[in-house]
Design a protein around this motif. Structure first.
Motif, short mmCIF file in Angstrom:
data_model
loop_
_atom_site.label_atom_id
_atom_site.label_comp_id
_atom_site.label_asym_id
_atom_site.label_seq_id
_atom_site.Cartn_x
_atom_site.Cartn_y
_atom_site.Cartn_z
N ALA A 1 0.89 -1.23 0.07
CA ALA A 1 0.07 -0.03 -0.06
C ALA A 1 0.92 1.25 -0.04
O ALA A 1 1.68 1.50 0.84
CB ALA A 1 -0.83 -0.01 0.97
N ALA B 1 -3.44 5.30 1.50
CA ALA B 1 -4.67 4.81 1.83
C ALA B 1 -5.47 5.96 2.43
O ALA B 1 -5.02 6.64 3.13
CB ALA B 1 -4.67 3.60 2.83
N GLN B 2 -6.82 6.10 1.82
CA GLN B 2 -7.78 6.93 2.42
C GLN B 2 -8.48 6.16 3.51
O GLN B 2 -9.08 6.66 4.78
CB GLN B 2 -8.64 7.28 1.44
CG GLN B 2 -8.01 8.43 0.30
CD GLN B 2 -6.95 7.95 -0.41
OE1 GLN B 2 -7.36 6.82 -1.08
NE2 GLN B 2 -5.82 8.30 -0.70
N ASP C 1 -3.93 3.00 -2.15
CA ASP C 1 -3.36 3.37 -3.54
C ASP C 1 -2.40 2.18 -3.52
O ASP C 1 -1.41 2.17 -2.68
CB ASP C 1 -2.84 4.54 -3.39
CG ASP C 1 -4.01 5.68 -3.49
OD1 ASP C 1 -4.87 5.60 -4.23
OD2 ASP C 1 -3.66 6.59 -2.69
N SER D 1 1.06 0.20 -4.92
CA SER D 1 2.75 0.41 -5.33
C SER D 1 2.15 0.07 -6.94
O SER D 1 1.78 -0.73 -7.28
CB SER D 1 3.72 -0.30 -4.73
OG SER D 1 3.40 -1.64 -4.99
#
Length: 163
Positions: free
Chosen positions: A138, A141-142, A148, A150
């Motif tokens: 990762a 991250a939200q 998101d 890599s």
């Protein structure tokens, strides 16, 4: 409720820890840059903060040949690792409602290699391999379900002409 993440302001935060940057040139043409961070981020209530991390280490080295047939060739590599990255499993709210639970994401190792050969004042050739280990982790991250990733291993080659 509609699946869209949101954040409520958390007020002031405090970051405590230790970090340093070190640049070192042991020989002509040989350079290293290292960074290190270890610490914690807390909100005004002393809670951990989403989208923060507790550790980071990186090292980049490069060597540029100074003479001989390889003059104009530069090779190098870089490594970085971020650990203790926190993400909220939902909305991040403080105060009366309390803090949403946080998860700690697995750390990732990013390694890149690169090379540049300057043929003359007008022609340069560059090559890069990003994420040499092709490791999936990762990147950001939200929240726990919107991460998101890599980028995959990526190879690029470019030729530059200056006029």
């Amino acid at each position: 409720p509609d699946g869209i993440s949101y954040f409520a302001p958390i007020g002031s935060t405090t970051q405590k820890g230790f970090d340093f940057d070190l640049a070192f040139n042991p020989l002509p043409g040989l350079q290293f840059v290292a960074t290190y961070y270890h610490g914690k981020v807390r909100d005004q209530a002393g809670n951990k903060v989403a989208n923060s991390y507790s550790g980071d280490i990186s090292l980049v080295g490069r060597y540029e040949f100074q003479s001989g047939k390889l003059r104009g060739l530069l090779v190098g590599a870089g490594f970085s690792r971020i650990s203790g990255r926190l993400a909220a499993i939902g909305a991040y709210v403080t105060g009366v409602a309390g803090q949403a639970p946080l998860i700690e994401m697995e750390p990732g190792n990013l390694m890149n290699v690169f090379g540049t050969y300057r043929l003359n004042d007008t022609w340069t050739v560059r090559g890069n391999i990003d994420n040499v280990l092709d490791e999936a982790y990762a990147l950001g991250a939200q929240n726990a379900y919107f991460v998101d990733p890599s980028p995959p291993r990526t190879v690029s080659l470019s030729v530059i002409y200056k006029f």
